[in-house]
Design a protein around this motif. Sequence first.
Motif, PDB file in Angstrom:
ATOM      1  N   LEU A 102       0.830  -1.205   0.000  1.00  0.00           N
ATOM      2  CA  LEU A 102       0.000   0.000   0.000  1.00  0.00           C
ATOM      3  C   LEU A 102       0.868   1.259   0.000  1.00  0.00           C
ATOM      4  N   ILE A 103       1.893   1.269   0.833  1.00  0.00           N
ATOM      5  CA  ILE A 103       2.808   2.409   0.874  1.00  0.00           C
ATOM      6  C   ILE A 103       3.473   2.584  -0.487  1.00  0.00           C
ATOM      7  N   ARG A 104       3.884   1.471  -1.082  1.00  0.00           N
ATOM      8  CA  ARG A 104       4.491   1.512  -2.423  1.00  0.00           C
ATOM      9  C   ARG A 104       3.545   2.169  -3.423  1.00  0.00           C
ATOM     10  N   ASP A 105       2.286   1.772  -3.370  1.00  0.00           N
ATOM     11  CA  ASP A 105       1.308   2.310  -4.321  1.00  0.00           C
ATOM     12  C   ASP A 105       1.053   3.794  -4.123  1.00  0.00           C
ATOM     13  N   ASP A 162      10.521   1.577  -5.114  1.00  0.00           N
ATOM     14  CA  ASP A 162      11.387   0.413  -5.264  1.00  0.00           C
ATOM     15  C   ASP A 162      11.653  -0.248  -3.911  1.00  0.00           C
ATOM     16  N   LEU A 163      11.936   0.552  -2.900  1.00  0.00           N
ATOM     17  CA  LEU A 163      12.209   0.025  -1.567  1.00  0.00           C
ATOM     18  C   LEU A 163      11.009  -0.746  -1.029  1.00  0.00           C
ATOM     19  N   PHE A 164       9.831  -0.161  -1.100  1.00  0.00           N
ATOM     20  CA  PHE A 164       8.647  -0.819  -0.556  1.00  0.00           C
ATOM     21  C   PHE A 164       8.197  -2.007  -1.403  1.00  0.00           C
ATOM     22  N   THR A 165       8.524  -1.997  -2.686  1.00  0.00           N
ATOM     23  CA  THR A 165       8.275  -3.179  -3.524  1.00  0.00           C
ATOM     24  C   THR A 165       9.129  -4.335  -3.027  1.00  0.00           C
ATOM     25  N   ARG A 166      10.414  -4.052  -2.809  1.00  0.00           N
ATOM     26  CA  ARG A 166      11.320  -5.109  -2.336  1.00  0.00           C
ATOM     27  C   ARG A 166      10.931  -5.591  -0.943  1.00  0.00           C
ATOM     28  N   LEU A 167      10.531  -4.675  -0.066  1.00  0.00           N
ATOM     29  CA  LEU A 167      10.093  -5.075   1.271  1.00  0.00           C
ATOM     30  C   LEU A 167       8.850  -5.968   1.213  1.00  0.00           C
ATOM     31  N   ALA A 168       7.884  -5.576   0.411  1.00  0.00           N
ATOM     32  CA  ALA A 168       6.652  -6.367   0.279  1.00  0.00           C
ATOM     33  C   ALA A 168       6.972  -7.758  -0.257  1.00  0.00           C
ATOM     34  N   GLU A 169       7.838  -7.828  -1.264  1.00  0.00           N
ATOM     35  CA  GLU A 169       8.202  -9.124  -1.833  1.00  0.00           C
ATOM     36  C   GLU A 169       8.938  -9.985  -0.808  1.00  0.00           C
ATOM     37  N   HIS A 170       9.850  -9.387  -0.065  1.00  0.00           N
ATOM     38  CA  HIS A 170      10.620 -10.132   0.934  1.00  0.00           C
ATOM     39  C   HIS A 170       9.708 -10.646   2.051  1.00  0.00           C
TER      40      HIS A 170
END
Length: 63
Positions: free
Chosen positions: A20-23, A32-40
């Motif tokens: 959500l934060i990424r979006d 990019d950071l929040f995408t990687r965090l969500a994926e991890h």
Amino acid sequence: MKDMQAQLEKLRTDAAECALIRDLATDPKKRDLFTRLAEHLTVLADEVEHAIAAAGPELKQKE
């Protein structure tokens, strides 16, 4: 087992919040950071879920 289930739910919630934060982020670096965090976090949640499934019968007997 309940502790592992609670951790699994927390990881799934955290992953959703990161997505959500990424979006909502306007800065590409933050996106990019929040995408990687969500994926991890999603990968971690999947691993916990597999551990619960693998140890399920053993953990239920100990409760």
